[in-house]
Design a protein around this motif. Structure first.
Motif, PDB file in Angstrom:
ATOM      1  N   LEU A   1       0.817  -1.208   0.000  1.00  0.00           N
ATOM      2  CA  LEU A   1       0.000   0.000   0.000  1.00  0.00           C
ATOM      3  C   LEU A   1       0.860   1.272   0.000  1.00  0.00           C
ATOM      4  O   LEU A   1       0.591   2.190  -0.781  1.00  0.00           O
ATOM      5  CB  LEU A   1      -0.956  -0.032   1.192  1.00  0.00           C
ATOM      6  N   PRO A   2       1.930   1.335   0.807  1.00  0.00           N
ATOM      7  CA  PRO A   2       2.793   2.530   0.729  1.00  0.00           C
ATOM      8  C   PRO A   2       3.450   2.696  -0.652  1.00  0.00           C
ATOM      9  O   PRO A   2       3.616   3.819  -1.124  1.00  0.00           O
ATOM     10  CB  PRO A   2       3.843   2.287   1.812  1.00  0.00           C
ATOM     11  N   GLN A   3       3.799   1.599  -1.308  1.00  0.00           N
ATOM     12  CA  GLN A   3       4.377   1.695  -2.653  1.00  0.00           C
ATOM     13  C   GLN A   3       3.345   2.228  -3.642  1.00  0.00           C
ATOM     14  O   GLN A   3       3.662   3.051  -4.500  1.00  0.00           O
ATOM     15  CB  GLN A   3       4.873   0.329  -3.118  1.00  0.00           C
TER      16      GLN A   3
ATOM     17  N   SER B   1      -6.487   5.097  -1.159  1.00  0.00           N
ATOM     18  CA  SER B   1      -5.357   4.294  -0.686  1.00  0.00           C
ATOM     19  C   SER B   1      -4.846   4.800   0.652  1.00  0.00           C
ATOM     20  O   SER B   1      -4.540   4.013   1.548  1.00  0.00           O
ATOM     21  CB  SER B   1      -4.229   4.302  -1.718  1.00  0.00           C
ATOM     22  N   GLU B   2      -4.754   6.127   0.789  1.00  0.00           N
ATOM     23  CA  GLU B   2      -4.305   6.698   2.064  1.00  0.00           C
ATOM     24  C   GLU B   2      -5.307   6.407   3.181  1.00  0.00           C
ATOM     25  O   GLU B   2      -4.919   6.090   4.313  1.00  0.00           O
ATOM     26  CB  GLU B   2      -4.081   8.204   1.919  1.00  0.00           C
ATOM     27  N   ASP B   3      -6.601   6.498   2.867  1.00  0.00           N
ATOM     28  CA  ASP B   3      -7.630   6.186   3.867  1.00  0.00           C
ATOM     29  C   ASP B   3      -7.549   4.725   4.283  1.00  0.00           C
ATOM     30  O   ASP B   3      -7.660   4.402   5.472  1.00  0.00           O
ATOM     31  CB  ASP B   3      -9.026   6.494   3.327  1.00  0.00           C
TER      32      ASP B   3
ATOM     33  N   ASN C   1      -4.579   4.253   6.550  1.00  0.00           N
ATOM     34  CA  ASN C   1      -4.877   4.786   7.886  1.00  0.00           C
ATOM     35  C   ASN C   1      -5.816   3.857   8.660  1.00  0.00           C
ATOM     36  O   ASN C   1      -5.612   3.628   9.846  1.00  0.00           O
ATOM     37  CB  ASN C   1      -5.485   6.183   7.802  1.00  0.00           C
ATOM     38  N   ASN C   2      -6.826   3.316   7.973  1.00  0.00           N
ATOM     39  CA  ASN C   2      -7.753   2.393   8.641  1.00  0.00           C
ATOM     40  C   ASN C   2      -7.051   1.121   9.091  1.00  0.00           C
ATOM     41  O   ASN C   2      -7.316   0.606  10.174  1.00  0.00           O
ATOM     42  CB  ASN C   2      -8.924   2.043   7.732  1.00  0.00           C
TER      43      ASN C   2
END
Length: 95
Positions: free
Chosen positions: A51-53, A84-86, A89-90
């Motif tokens: 996900l960070p990539q 993706s950021e949400d 974070n979740n």
């Protein structure tokens, strides 16, 4: 735990659907679709981004701006980035 499994299953289904769409795309198909598929599914069968990539790649594509993408495509990329950021974070902090 159940929520995490649902999110994981949805992510896998979305990734496989995008890969199938890219494989079925023909040169006569919509150029916007081809561009998006190529961006999202490079070597999908051999490589899976974390996900960070994915977030980093989306930010890189958004920075290319209007020289490469239409305003609608940029909005789609920004929406994908926010989703993706949400999701990150979740998963990190709980929802």
């Amino acid at each position: 735990m159940k929520k995490l499994m649902v999110i994981l299953a949805a992510t896998i289904l979305m990734a496989s659907g995008t890969a199938m769409a890219a494989n079925d795309a023909k040169p006569g198909h919509d150029p916007k679709c081809l561009k998006e598929c190529q961006m999202l599914v490079k070597n999908c069968d051999r490589e899976v981004d974390s996900l960070p990539q994915k977030i980093s790649k989306l930010k890189t594509e958004i920075q290319k701006g209007a020289s490469l993408y239409t305003p609608d495509e940029l909005r789609t990329l920004e929406r994908n980035l926010k989703e993706s950021e949400d999701l990150l974070n979740n998963l990190t902090y709980g929802g």
